[in-house]
Design an enzyme around this catalytic site. Structure first.
Site, PDB file in Angstrom:
ATOM      1  N   PHE A 271     -10.554  -7.734  14.391  1.00  0.00           N
ATOM      2  CA  PHE A 271      -9.574  -8.085  13.403  1.00  0.00           C
ATOM      3  C   PHE A 271      -9.269  -6.867  12.497  1.00  0.00           C
ATOM      4  CE2 PHE A 271      -8.605 -10.270   9.094  1.00  0.00           C
ATOM      5  CZ  PHE A 271      -7.414 -10.392   9.734  1.00  0.00           C
ATOM      6  N   GLN A 272      -7.991  -6.688  12.024  1.00  0.00           N
ATOM      7  CA  GLN A 272      -7.636  -5.509  11.248  1.00  0.00           C
ATOM      8  C   GLN A 272      -8.363  -4.219  11.301  1.00  0.00           C
ATOM      9  OE1 GLN A 272      -8.005  -7.133   7.150  1.00  0.00           O
ATOM     10  NE2 GLN A 272      -5.720  -7.889   7.358  1.00  0.00           N
TER      11      GLN A 272
ATOM     12  N   LYS B 202     -17.207  -1.214   7.152  1.00  0.00           N
ATOM     13  CA  LYS B 202     -17.613  -2.454   6.273  1.00  0.00           C
ATOM     14  C   LYS B 202     -19.196  -2.144   6.287  1.00  0.00           C
ATOM     15  CE  LYS B 202     -17.412  -6.926   5.032  1.00  0.00           C
ATOM     16  NZ  LYS B 202     -16.667  -7.181   3.741  1.00  0.00           N
TER      17      LYS B 202
ATOM     18  N   MET C   8      24.620   9.065   1.327  1.00  0.00           N
ATOM     19  CA  MET C   8      24.572  10.183   2.047  1.00  0.00           C
ATOM     20  C   MET C   8      24.824  10.019   3.531  1.00  0.00           C
ATOM     21  SD  MET C   8      24.053  13.409   1.418  1.00  0.00           S
ATOM     22  CE  MET C   8      22.978  14.118   0.320  1.00  0.00           C
TER      23      MET C   8
ATOM     24  N   GLU D 107       0.642  -1.203   0.034  1.00  0.00           N
ATOM     25  CA  GLU D 107       0.053   0.053  -0.160  1.00  0.00           C
ATOM     26  C   GLU D 107       0.917   1.330   0.079  1.00  0.00           C
ATOM     27  OE1 GLU D 107      -0.241  -2.586   1.852  1.00  0.00           O
ATOM     28  OE2 GLU D 107      -2.578  -3.154   1.709  1.00  0.00           O
TER      29      GLU D 107
END
Lengths: 576, 165
Positions: free
Chosen positions: A115-116, A165, A484, A53
């Site tokens: 969950f999630q 949801k 760097m 993502e």
């Protein structure tokens, strides 16, 4: 008569269509499966499936930086949403308009550690322009419309929309209504500069003996490049761009004196330090520009034009603050100069340019060429790419030495050609950003310039490139170290290279090939040009060019910590 | 210097957390914060007491104003204004002497005793921060403070000036 009813998921898709979205970048998961089902059943926009993502956010971001259109990201709840956080912060720091649609567990489960479940609104609060919780089905379309409006107006930025949801499921339906002409009583950005301030600014500019125009990313975002060029030519002013503003004034324009700041040119930083009037246009006096703010340009009167009032007098006090859209304000200043019949004093200007040209003659962007048989200098690779692509490529950078070399040695003729994470400095930005650009401009050369460290932060996207046929040219300046970091350790930490080696590097050529792409390795200077030409000649396949470069090379000039804007190392052991 | 800011904002879920988050994110000071819906329940009004020099205050005002939910923000300290805070305080009042003294001090400060227990008086007092500080100090010297709660200050401009949509 029956009114048609839609599910929340269908409303999301219909709203995106109504807002003329062409691409959505995302990754499916439990809480957003209904949206994915609705996307499957429409043809108005395409969904690009990334492999992480974070890459979706950078890809949307790159697409936006190249086109100016709002980027759209879709991620599931929990880890899907938290993976977006770095990309949201990247967009926030560089004022990139983005709408992130994040799934959420059902409203009945919110707060139960389901969950999630993550509070993505809370997680992202400090790095968004605004965010919305959807709690009613019928609100979805107008919330999305508002998100787009907020993201893309005023000082642009990312907006997160949380979609639970149970608002998306097939069992729940409602009426669809959307108003894309959004008005909000609490949000009305000032667009026009205050007339009194414009007069003050024009007067100050007219009286200046050593004027410098300091322009930033605001010029690029506002598509104000032509107006900036007109203003610069009217004033015959020396003009420096920030890292984010490169291309705002063409890198090949006579009035361009190079990038300023930490790795800016001698002439740009000297001109700033010696200026009596600084006209800051869409720039924000970032610490990588100013160096020590207490020593910053003590003799300069500062005119600061910015869309965001908080940017003005935040780090450096502005004598003439002007809040407004930079294109409109430049036009106002031009009109005022015309009205007052402004003509720069030729003698004064000549003396100022003579001084600047003397600094220019020191050629602070230069390097010692390779000796016979020695490793390729990274700067040389950028110069070769510039020649081969005739300076016309989109150059998307990761973060580190290669980023600075690209900014210094690839003069950008146009805005939106140079795409990098300037504010946040996000390693892993380059490849997905380049993919977003390639999607928008399939016929142009799109380069991802990167390092052996940065490329490994989103290398999984090579798979997405194959799926959607995104033949970008990846050029890795491979110095087998975090360049760097190593440079700072060399210069500031007594040469102790703590964790800056990339031991056990993979074989990048094999990786490229394993993902179905072409790999080209360059080890010798003699083959640099020919192999780069070969890489850029391949149009239909992604080419991963792995260039073995000198690991001892440092980026110069470099400002000296705690010093003034023009206190800088020109090369090893040589101060300006 | 101490400043009293009045903020009018959309009464939306999360708008308060944006204000609080902003202050902590940018290392601005919050001495007290009060919030409640206004007579128009689509709006909330927040009063924040903060400290900072002119430069910090300018940033605070600009940053608060930049929040999308915020409709108006003003620095009340700039002009004539009224500032009030409420304190509820429980003190020990064990015997006649101490009861008399608590009552006397409360009267002097124009507070009121709003509840009486066997050994405890509960006092209510309003005023600006200085008055409340002085009261707490005085009563604390006389008897033991069992518990106290301060509302944080609210403020409003004097005269015609009004903070409204």
């Amino acid at each position: 008569m029956t009114t048609e009813l839609y599910t929340g998921a269908e409303m999301v898709v219909k709203a995106l269509s109504a807002l003329d979205v062409k691409y959505v970048f995302g990754y499916p998961g439990g809480s957003v499966l209904d949206i994915y089902d609705a996307i499957f059943q429409q043809d108005d926009f395409e969904h690009i499936l990334v492999r992480h993502e974070q890459a979706a956010t950078h890809m949307a971001d790159g697409y936006t930086r190249a086109t100016g259109e709002v980027g759209v990201v879709l991620a599931t709840s929990g880890p899907g949403a938290t993976n977006c956080v770095t990309g949201i912060a990247t967009a926030y720091m560089d004022s990139i308009p983005m709408v992130v649609l994040a799934g959420q567990v059902a409203t009945t489960l919110i707060g139960d550690d389901a969950f999630q479940e993550t509070d993505i609104i809370g997680c992202s609060r400090p790095i968004v322009k605004h965010s919305f919780n959807c709690r009613k089905l019928e609100d979805i379309p107008n919330i999305i419309a508002k998100a787009f409006y907020i993201a893309n107006s005023g000082r642009p930025g990312p907006v997160v929309v949380e979609l639970p949801k149970d608002l998306l499921i097939p069992e729940k339906k409602g009426k669809f209504a959307i108003n894309i002409n959004v008005e909000m009583r609490s949000y009305n950005p000032t667009v026009t500069g205050h007339p009194k301030q414009i007069k003050k600014a024009a007067k100050l500019i007219s009286e200046a003996k050593r004027l410098v125009v300091y322009s930033g990313g605001g010029i690029v975002i506002a598509n104000a490049s032509e107006l900036l060029t007109e203003l610069v030519e009217t004033l015959d002013a020396p003009t420096t761009n920030t890292l984010m503003g490169l291309g705002g004034l063409s890198g090949t324009h006579d009035n361009f004196i190079g990038m300023l700041g930490m790795h800016g040119s001698l002439e740009a930083n000297k001109a700033m330090a010696n200026a009596d009037v600084i006209l800051a246009l869409g720039a924000r006096f970032d610490d990588r520009v100013t160096n020590n703010v207490k020593k910053f340009c003590p003799n300069a009167k500062i005119i600061h034009v910015d869309i965001d009032p908080t940017s003005i007098s935040k780090t450096i006090n502005a004598h003439v603050p002007i809040v407004g859209l930079v294109d409109i304000v430049i036009q106002q200043i031009l009109d005022e100069l015309k009205e007052t019949n402004y003509r720069p004093d030729k003698e004064t200007l000549k003396a100022w340019w003579a001084q600047i040209n003397a600094w220019r003659a020191e050629k602070s962007f230069s390097y010692v060429p390779e000796e016979a048989g020695a490793k390729i200098k990274p700067q040389h690779v950028v110069e070769s790419m510039y020649k081969i692509t005739k300076g016309e490529a989109y150059v998307c950078s990761d973060v580190g030495q290669h980023q600075m070399f690209a900014a210094q040695y690839y003069p950008f003729a146009k805005p939106r050609q140079w795409i990098n994470s300037g504010g946040l400095g996000t390693m892993g930005f380059g490849l997905p950003a380049a993919m977003g650009v390639k999607l928008a401009f399939p016929d142009k050369h799109v380069i991802c310039i990167t390092g052996d460290g940065s490329i490994q932060m989103n290398i999984q996207e090579l798979s997405t490139c194959l799926q959607y046929n995104l033949p970008v040219v990846i050029v890795t300046l491979n110095n087998r170290s975090l360049g760097m970091v190593r440079q700072w350790q060399d210069m500031i930490y007594g040469g102790r290279h703590s964790s800056s080696y990339m031991e056990s590097l993979p074989d990048f050529i094999k990786i490229a090939e394993a993902y179905g792409h072409v790999g080209i390795e360059i080890n010798e200077l003699s083959e640099l040009d020919s192999k780069l030409e070969e890489a850029f000649a391949i149009k239909n396949r992604l080419v991963f060019v792995d260039v073995l470069v000198d690991e001892h090379e440092h980026v110069y000039p470099m400002q000296i910590k705690t010093g003034a804007v023009d206190d800088m190392w020109l090369k090893k052991g040589v101060k300006a | 210097m101490r400043r009293i800011l009045a903020i009018l904002l959309e009464n939306e879920p999360g708008s308060l957390s944006r204000i609080v988050g902003l202050f902590s994110q940018r290392a601005f000071n919050i001495e007290s914060l009060t919030v409640a819906p206004t007579e128009d329940n689509t709006l909330s009004r927040i009063t924040i007491a903060t400290r900072g020099d002119d430069r910090v205050l300018e940033q605070i005002l600009k940053q608060v104003n930049k929040l999308i939910d915020v409709i108006k923000v003003t620095d009340l300290t700039d002009r004539q204004h009224v500032e009030r805070e409420l304190v509820l305080i429980k003190v020990l009042a064990m015997n006649d002497k101490s009861r008399t003294e608590v009552k006397r001090i409360t009267d002097i400060f124009r507070g009121s005793i709003i509840d009486i227990g066997k050994q405890i008086y509960t006092i209510q007092l309003t005023g600006n921060a200085d008055k409340i500080n002085a009261f707490i100090e005085t009563i604390g010297n006389e008897t033991e403070i069992i518990e106290s709660v301060r509302s944080g200050c609210v403020g409003i401009a004097r005269g015609e000036k009004a903070l409204r949509v």
